[in-house]
Scaffold this motif. Sequence first.
Motif, PDB file in Angstrom:
ATOM      1  N   SER A  31       0.842  -1.196   0.000  1.00 59.76           N
ATOM      2  CA  SER A  31       0.000   0.000   0.000  1.00 59.76           C
ATOM      3  C   SER A  31       0.875   1.242   0.000  1.00 59.76           C
ATOM      4  CB  SER A  31      -0.921  -0.010   1.231  1.00 59.76           C
ATOM      5  OG  SER A  31      -1.693   1.163   1.272  1.00 59.76           O
ATOM      6  N   VAL A  32       1.018   1.845  -1.169  1.00 61.82           N
ATOM      7  CA  VAL A  32       1.812   3.077  -1.308  1.00 61.82           C
ATOM      8  C   VAL A  32       0.935   4.103  -2.008  1.00 61.82           C
ATOM      9  CG1 VAL A  32       3.950   4.108  -2.157  1.00 61.82           C
ATOM     10  CG2 VAL A  32       3.905   1.685  -1.528  1.00 61.82           C
ATOM     11  N   ARG A  59       0.465  10.109  -3.056  1.00 60.21           N
ATOM     12  CA  ARG A  59       1.223  11.155  -2.372  1.00 60.21           C
ATOM     13  C   ARG A  59       2.631  10.670  -2.067  1.00 60.21           C
ATOM     14  NH1 ARG A  59      -1.586  13.188   2.789  1.00 60.21           N
ATOM     15  NH2 ARG A  59      -1.394  10.980   3.356  1.00 60.21           N
ATOM     16  N   ARG A  60       2.787   9.439  -1.625  1.00 51.59           N
ATOM     17  CA  ARG A  60       4.113   8.915  -1.297  1.00 51.59           C
ATOM     18  C   ARG A  60       4.967   8.771  -2.547  1.00 51.59           C
ATOM     19  NH1 ARG A  60       4.897   6.940   3.632  1.00 51.59           N
ATOM     20  NH2 ARG A  60       6.344   5.338   2.969  1.00 51.59           N
ATOM     21  N   TRP A  61       4.364   8.346  -3.670  1.00 53.27           N
ATOM     22  CA  TRP A  61       5.140   8.231  -4.908  1.00 53.27           C
ATOM     23  C   TRP A  61       5.661   9.601  -5.336  1.00 53.27           C
ATOM     24  CZ3 TRP A  61       7.088   3.849  -5.837  1.00 53.27           C
ATOM     25  CH2 TRP A  61       6.377   2.661  -5.636  1.00 53.27           C
ATOM     26  N   ARG A  62       4.814  10.627  -5.234  1.00 46.90           N
ATOM     27  CA  ARG A  62       5.260  11.972  -5.583  1.00 46.90           C
ATOM     28  C   ARG A  62       6.391  12.408  -4.658  1.00 46.90           C
ATOM     29  NH1 ARG A  62       4.522  16.722  -3.535  1.00 46.90           N
ATOM     30  NH2 ARG A  62       2.873  16.040  -2.112  1.00 46.90           N
ATOM     31  N   LYS A  63       6.245  12.122  -3.375  1.00 50.54           N
ATOM     32  CA  LYS A  63       7.277  12.507  -2.419  1.00 50.54           C
ATOM     33  C   LYS A  63       8.584  11.757  -2.670  1.00 50.54           C
ATOM     34  CE  LYS A  63       4.409  14.069   1.457  1.00 50.54           C
ATOM     35  NZ  LYS A  63       5.182  15.287   1.771  1.00 50.54           N
ATOM     36  N   ILE A  64       8.490  10.502  -3.079  1.00 48.95           N
ATOM     37  CA  ILE A  64       9.699   9.743  -3.408  1.00 48.95           C
ATOM     38  C   ILE A  64      10.449  10.433  -4.548  1.00 48.95           C
ATOM     39  CG2 ILE A  64      10.529   7.594  -4.461  1.00 48.95           C
ATOM     40  CD1 ILE A  64       8.370   6.139  -2.800  1.00 48.95           C
TER      41      ILE A  64
END
Length: 428
Positions: free
Chosen positions: A235-236, A239-244
Amino acid sequence: MEPLKKNIEAAVAALEARFLEREELIRLALLGVLSGENVLLVGPPGTAKSQLARAVSGLFGGEGWFEYLLTRFTTPDEVFGPVSLRELKQDRYVRQTEGYLPSARFAFLDEIFKSGSAILNALLSLLNERVYYNGRSKEASPLLCLLAASNELPEETEGLSALYDRFLIRYEVGFLRHMSSYERMFTLPREPVPALLSVRDVESVRERASRVALPEPMVMLLFQLKTEADERDLSVSDRRWRKIGDVWRTSAALNGRDEVSIWDTVFTPHMLWDVPEALPGIREWFESRFDAALEVESEAELHLARYAATLERWTSRKQELFGHQFKKEMKAGGSRPEAAEALLSQCRDELETAGQSLRRALVRFHERERGRADELRRLNVLLPDPASAAAKYVTARLRGERMLHDMLALYRSLFDADMPGVDYDFTL
């Protein structure tokens, strides 16, 4: 950015001198500060989690520091400040936040998941938007980075997924494992870390990061990681992908580059797991994607696709060329001897040109390998082990050497001679 990189190196060295077996965590914590991302440390008591957080703050002078141990009995007053009695008399519910979390630049919250819902809900906007809602007003928080710790992770049934999602960087901290660490443990420096960095450094990196490009191969890598994560039911959030991607850009900016490199992605596995037990598996498939992307980059440097096309073209016509060569040697002639002679001459010229060019490319590539570790250290000052990272380039060179070997073998079989100008030591 060179002065800042030197200060970062000095900061890493200062922390490594005080915290053993924490090389990767130290770099992740600094990357978290520079990119404005929160860091979650998971592990048992006595693993120096809070001490490391204080030391990271100390690198920036230690001003604006706030820390607190949270329990289910902790009240919002203890974290966000007491309610102002003067404002309350005016029918306004306003907290005095000075000296508390909303006014902190660096913060450490221990056992963060054990606090009550009133605190956890108020943390959401503070962690993500760096905003604290104080009564009816919205206060901007100067928070650069919040480090939190927990002995255990929240259960799905506890409704803490929104808070958990706001910690992009996650790291499992364990006890020391090596005998050498226990030998050094009693002689570690006790004085505070020197203030080697500043808030202005952070602002400078973030401003530059906003202008760093994420090239198509890195976007493709990000999508490949997302696809892999989906297939493995990780579960990603988007928002987390953009932050990565933003963390990758921060790494590039720190190192003075205007474009993200594959080497800016090395810490990504620590931004993907939900439970520490998943990290080894994530590392494995991330490394496979990383190595594939690096191989494409290395082969482009060697122009292997061009040489492979030349080799494939003449290998596919090997039997035809054998026939022409046989007739030529037997002086049997043919319906079109001039065309056959021209084809053999073209094959000879192209193989010689390609072989000699590939040989020069491999020699240059091998010479770069000798200084590759230093090159990678310049490319990314936060790389934990540049020497081991440099070894990854060997794969592309070996493929190029196999290609050169096959090219020489084809030439020898067709023309019964060694290719001129291609003297290469395959034992390197």
